[in-house]
Write an enzyme that holds these catalytic residues in place. Structure first.
Site, PDB file in Angstrom:
ATOM      1  N   ILE A 709       0.819  -1.219   0.000  1.00 19.02           N
ATOM      2  CA  ILE A 709       0.000   0.000   0.000  1.00 19.02           C
ATOM      3  C   ILE A 709       0.845   1.258   0.000  1.00 19.02           C
ATOM      4  CG2 ILE A 709      -1.982  -1.058   1.102  1.00 19.02           C
ATOM      5  CD1 ILE A 709      -1.060   0.064   3.760  1.00 19.02           C
ATOM      6  N   GLY A 712       8.405   3.921   0.527  1.00 16.72           N
ATOM      7  CA  GLY A 712       9.090   5.141   0.923  1.00 16.72           C
ATOM      8  C   GLY A 712      10.588   5.018   0.868  1.00 16.72           C
ATOM      9  N   ASP A 843      10.264  15.284   9.323  1.00 20.06           N
ATOM     10  CA  ASP A 843       9.835  15.006   7.949  1.00 20.06           C
ATOM     11  C   ASP A 843       8.326  15.171   7.811  1.00 20.06           C
ATOM     12  OD1 ASP A 843      10.285  12.243   5.586  1.00 20.06           O
ATOM     13  OD2 ASP A 843      10.243  14.411   5.308  1.00 20.06           O
TER      14      ASP A 843
END
Length: 1015
Positions: A709, A712, A843
């Site tokens: 899904i 990164g 981040d």
């Protein structure tokens, strides 16, 4: 003849003094100017200009007023008009009123506007007008009202503005005006309202400001003003002063009730002011007073003459008082029947609370007197304050009993009596406080048993009764409060009996401390149901039996201390499988057998086994005897039986000595709470549990692409189901071939160990193993947040096919976006200011903001997180940790590019960019900005083109009417985003300020729109 002569003279007089009749050319000029204005405007959503046509006389056009066939007023407020301000308006030479506020006008104010010599009102507020403050407007000598607020004006305030001698109202707030305040402003003798708030002004407040004879409002908040507050002795009409959040210093001795008899609002909090506040005693018209976070000293003023007073904040000063006379301010405030907030927290007050505290207004909601040196009893009259939602008296020297009628305060949500000298029993009526969320009565001298009525407090999140002299058994009713999640503290009392099996109801509690009591019986099997438990202290009781196997379910357990009890049997092997465990104290029990050698038992400094003389084996650093076969041991037992008796007796003597030492230390800790050992404080939270690689492979169909899904920088995320109940989870697998993977895994574990917040993705379990190829395998199992990440909602196209059909077509509404920004702001505010230790996320971007079923937001991915050694500031040097340039392009603050260390202000910058992205629907790396950054793109449009840059998908619904309040909401959100994403760290907000602003923006919009919080 004489009569005829008089008539001729009369008509001659009229010809001299009556204004000349306008010529046809002047009338035609006015009509042509209006027609040109209509053609120049790019948008006309309200349709107001449809009436501007040749079939109707132009003086009858909507928004137009005429006098003697000349345009005298042009009012087009809040019609969504867009375009540059037309210079041709200057040709309407008879114009007296020009109101174009709350539209989308942009660009600079044309210099030709200075030719409007008859202009009396100019309102251009709530647009996107930029450029320097227009000096040419100072030629409009008839101006009474000049409102340029909520735009993007820059530059300094021209000194020529002092020529507008008829000016009554001047508002240039919420711009970016710089420089000093011109002293010549004081020449505006007719001025009644002066608002220069929320700009970039610096320097001092001119001493000449004391000359305004008619001023009613002086508003200079949120600038960079310094120096002393000037005397304002001649402004008898002044009703409001706002100087909050500047850098002002000195005393306020020049302010007097004689010179300011009509003052209603006085806001000077967040400065560096000092001296006495007694001058406030003579003011009779005050309604709201904020002098908090300064350096004021002396006595608290008598404020009772202000009968309409509703808000008083004097916290974080150095106010003092000791004798009865010094507490007369409480008596005087009985006259303030509208009082709602009274905050004297963190001062230097001493002496005894007067009984007259019960005479305060029943409208009072907040009474904060904590962190002072108040002594004496808590007056029973306090139970009269039935409107209280917060009562804080912690860290004082209060004694005596808790009032029996405390249960009358049924609206209370927070009650804090901790760290005082209170005695007597806990009133049963406290069980009536069913709205309580936080109850702190720890570190007192309370006696008797715990009332079973406290089981009624089913909303409690924090419950502390530790360090008292309570006796009796632990009521099982307390352990039915399933809402407890932060803390259950019952240590250092004299409780007897069993630890009730109902403790298993506390499924969400993270810390239980029942140490240093006289509890007996066995450790309940049901304790294994407390899945979120990270710290368990049961030491120094009389608990017996084996360590129950059910504790193996506490896979997030970080600290376990069950020392100084009567536990027996073997040390269970499952303790070495609790990977999060970093402190294990089993000393002074009767445990026996071989000590495990894996897990925490590898670290001898983290394990204590002293006083268990029948244990053996373990790692060499534990210095335990080697284990022998049973046959050999039988002969040895007979030989050394006498020695066993001697050792056991010595162990009991040592335990008794330690108990005496702790009794002694308890008194020391009572006098100095900061000296508590860390094991007595709320431990860091660790939600990281463990599962096997095989279970994860099975849950994800062997990590198939159909379960993928997301992908990164440090790994991939799969959807899977775990457990007997087939719970849907998200499994983040770290890429073993990436150098940063192990660091990212460690960073996330370290960060998430300390976090408990509703807007941070919860970690359910973790796995650290070796795969079939011999590579390191690391994974985190997270709660599955079903609606995907924010990037898909803002920018996704093909990804939209994966989203719920009910949410796919129109994207996110305005209220949904406001809720998301509030959720993210709350999470970051918690990480920076409330989490221990504070955490820098590092981040923040849409991919790392996940949306739940109700569209609430949760931040994820702590792979770049940094834990600070102490509370963070808002500077760029918060953490002396090498960081390098890490993060995502577009969201990384500029200072990281020149080697600055990670900081909370770096997160603030990323949040600001995220906020602008949510508002505009455009990524910071969008190639359509024509060389501008997202910050600059919004900055150029905030005042006059805000509706051009907002994400049009928010406005698709035909039920939405873009009105003034919505435009104000857009501008306010944009302004917070711009302030957070300033290039220089020192110019950014803190996350606490940003979160407060976002809550205020959302609440203001909801009040006006009637929307629901979660749509």
């Amino acid at each position: 003849m004489k009569l005829h002569a008089l008539i001729i003279c009369f008509f001659f007089f009229l010809l001299l003094f009556l204004p000349p009749r306008p010529t046809s050319s002047e009338t035609e000029t006015d009509r042509q100017v209006l027609s040109a204005l209509k053609n120049q405007l790019s948008e006309n959503p309200s349709g107001i200009l449809s009436s501007w046509n040749g079939s109707v006389d132009f003086c009858s056009w909507e928004g137009i007023s005429c006098h003697r066939r000349r345009v005298s007023a042009l009012s087009l407020r809040s019609h969504g008009l867009k375009g540059r301000l037309p210079p041709a308006i200057a040709n309407l030479t008879a114009l007296q009123r020009l109101d174009l506020s709350s539209n989308g006008f942009f660009g600079e104010i044309p210099p030709a506007f200075g030719n409007l010599h008859n202009l009396q009102l100019l309102n251009l507020s709530l647009n996107s007008i930029n450029g320097r403050f227009p000096a040419n407007l100072t030629r409009c000598s008839e101006l009474r009202v000049l409102d340029l607020s909520n735009n993007q004006l820059t530059g300094e305030i021209p000194s020529q503005i002092s020529s507008l001698m008829k000016l009554i109202h001047l508002d240039i707030s919420r711009n970016s005006v710089t420089g000093i305040i011109p002293p010549l402003l004081s020449n505006l003798s007719s001025l009644q309202v002066l608002n220069l708030g929320q700009n970039l002004l610096h320097g001092g407040i001119p001493s000449e400001f004391g000359r305004f004879p008619r001023l009613s409002s002086l508003i200079l908040y949120s600038n960079r003003l310094s120096g002393a507050v000037p005397p304002l002795n001649n402004i008898s009409s002044l009703q409001g002063i706002s100087l909050v959040d500047n850098r002002l210093s000195g005393s306020l001795s020049a302010l007097s009730s004689e010179s300011l008899p009509n003052l209603q609002f006085l806001f000077m909090g967040g400065n560096q002011l000092n001296g006495s506040l007694l001058f406030l005693s003579n003011f009779t018209s005050l309604v709201e007073l904020d002098m908090g976070a300064n350096n004021f000293s002396g006595k608290v003023p008598l404020l009772g003459k202000n009968k309409g007073l509703s808000y008083v904040n004097l916290e974080e000063n150095e106010l003092e008082g000791s004798g009865e006379e010094d507490w007369k301010f409480i008596d005087s405030m009985a006259n303030c029947s509208n009082m709602q907030v009274f905050n004297l927290d963190t001062n230097e007050l001493m002496g005894i609370l007067p009984r007259s505290i019960g005479n305060l207004s029943t409208q009072l909601q907040t009474l904060a007197l904590g962190y002072n040196q108040i002594s004496g009893i808590i007056p029973s009259e306090i139970e009269n304050l039935v409107g209280l939602t917060l009562l804080a008296m912690e860290f004082n020297s209060l004694s005596g009993f808790i009032p029996k009628g405390i249960g009358r305060l049924k609206m209370l949500q927070k009650l804090s009596f901790g760290s005082n000298n209170l005695s007597g029993t806990i009133p049963p009526s406290m069980g009536n406080l069913t709205e309580l969320i936080e109850l702190d009565m720890g570190d007192n001298s309370l006696t008797g048993s715990v009332p079973v009525s406290l089981g009624n407090l089913q909303k409690l999140d924090f419950f502390s009764l530790g360090f008292n002299n309570l006796t009796g058994s632990l009521p099982k009713e307390i352990f039915t409060i399933s809402s407890l999640s932060q803390y259950l503290g019952l240590s250092h009392n004299s409780f007897e009996g069993f630890l009730p099996p109902e403790v298993g109801n506390l499924m969400y509690v993270t810390l239980i401390d029942v140490s240093y009591n006289q509890l007996s019986g066995k450790i309940p099997q049901n304790l294994g149901s407390c899945k979120m438990l990270s710290t368990l202290y049961i030491q120094s009781n009389f608990i017996e039996g084996n360590i129950p196997l059910s504790l193996r379910s506490l896979e997030g357990l970080q600290k376990l201390d069950i020392s100084s009890n009567n536990l027996s049997g073997a040390i269970p092997d499952f303790l070495q499988d609790l990977k999060a465990l970093n402190l294990l104290n089993l000393s002074f029990n009767h445990l026996k057998g071989e000590v495990p050698v894996n897990g925490i038992f590898r670290n001898a400094s983290a394990v204590s086994l002293v006083g268990n003389d029948n244990v053996c084996g373990g790692v060499s650093e534990l210095n335990l005897p080697k284990c022998v076969l049973h046959e050999e041991a039988t002969g040895q037992e007979k030989k050394f039986q006498t020695w066993y008796v001697v050792i056991i007796f010595a162990a009991f003597l040592l335990a008794f000595a330690i108990l005496l030492a702790f009794v002694f230390m308890k008194q020391k800790w009572r006098l100095n709470p900061s000296s508590y050992p860390s094991s007595f404080k709320a431990a860091e939270v660790d939600s990281i549990l463990r599962v096997s690689l095989g279970e994860l492979a099975k849950a994800t169909n062997d990590f198939s692409s159909g379960n993928l899904i997301g992908r990164g920088r440090s790994g991939s995320v799969y959807k899977g189901t775990l457990g007997k109940k087939k719970t849907n989870v998200a499994i983040k697998v770290f890429n073993p071939e990436t150098h940063e993977a192990s660091k990212s895994f460690a960073a996330e574990c370290a960060a998430l160990r300390s976090i408990r917040h509703r807007n941070v993705v919860k970690v359910l379990t973790s796995c650290s193993s070796i795969d079939s190829r011999g590579n390191d395998f690391r994974a985190l199992v997270l709660e599955l947040v079903p609606m995907g990440d924010l990037r898909k909602w803002l920018h996704g196209k093909e990804e939209e096919e994966q989203l719920d059909k009910n949410h796919r077509t129109n994207g996110l509404s305005l209220i949904q976006r406001l809720n998301i920004t509030v959720d993210v702001a709350d999470a970051l505010e918690y990480l920076h200011h409330s989490c221990q230790p504070p955490i820098i996320h590092g981040d923040i971007k849409p991919c790392n903001v996940l949306l739940d079923d109700d569209m609430s937001a949760r931040i994820a991915d702590f792979g770049l997180a940094v834990l600070l050694p102490e509370a963070p500031s808002n500077s760029s040097t918060d953490a002396c940790v090498p960081f390098g340039i890490k993060g995502t392009i577009g969201y990384v603050p500029p200072e990281y590019g020149v080697g600055s260390h990670p900081s909370t202000s770096g997160d603030v910058y990323s949040f600001g960019i995220l906020l602008l992205e949510i508002l505009t629907g455009r990524s910071p790396v969008d190639d359509k900005f024509e060389g501008l950054s997202l910050h600059e793109f919004v900055e150029t449009a905030i005042s006059d083109r805000i509706l051009e840059i907002v994400d049009e998908r928010m406005l698709v619904d035909e039920r939405i009417i873009v009105d003034e309040k919505m435009s104000e909401c857009f501008i306010s959100v944009a302004r917070v985003g711009l302030l957070c994403s300033q290039p220089l760290p020192d110019e950014r907000m803190s996350m606490r300020e940003a979160a407060t602003e976002m809550h205020a923006i959302r609440d203001a919009y909801l009040r006006c729109s009637g929307a629901q919080l979660k749509i």
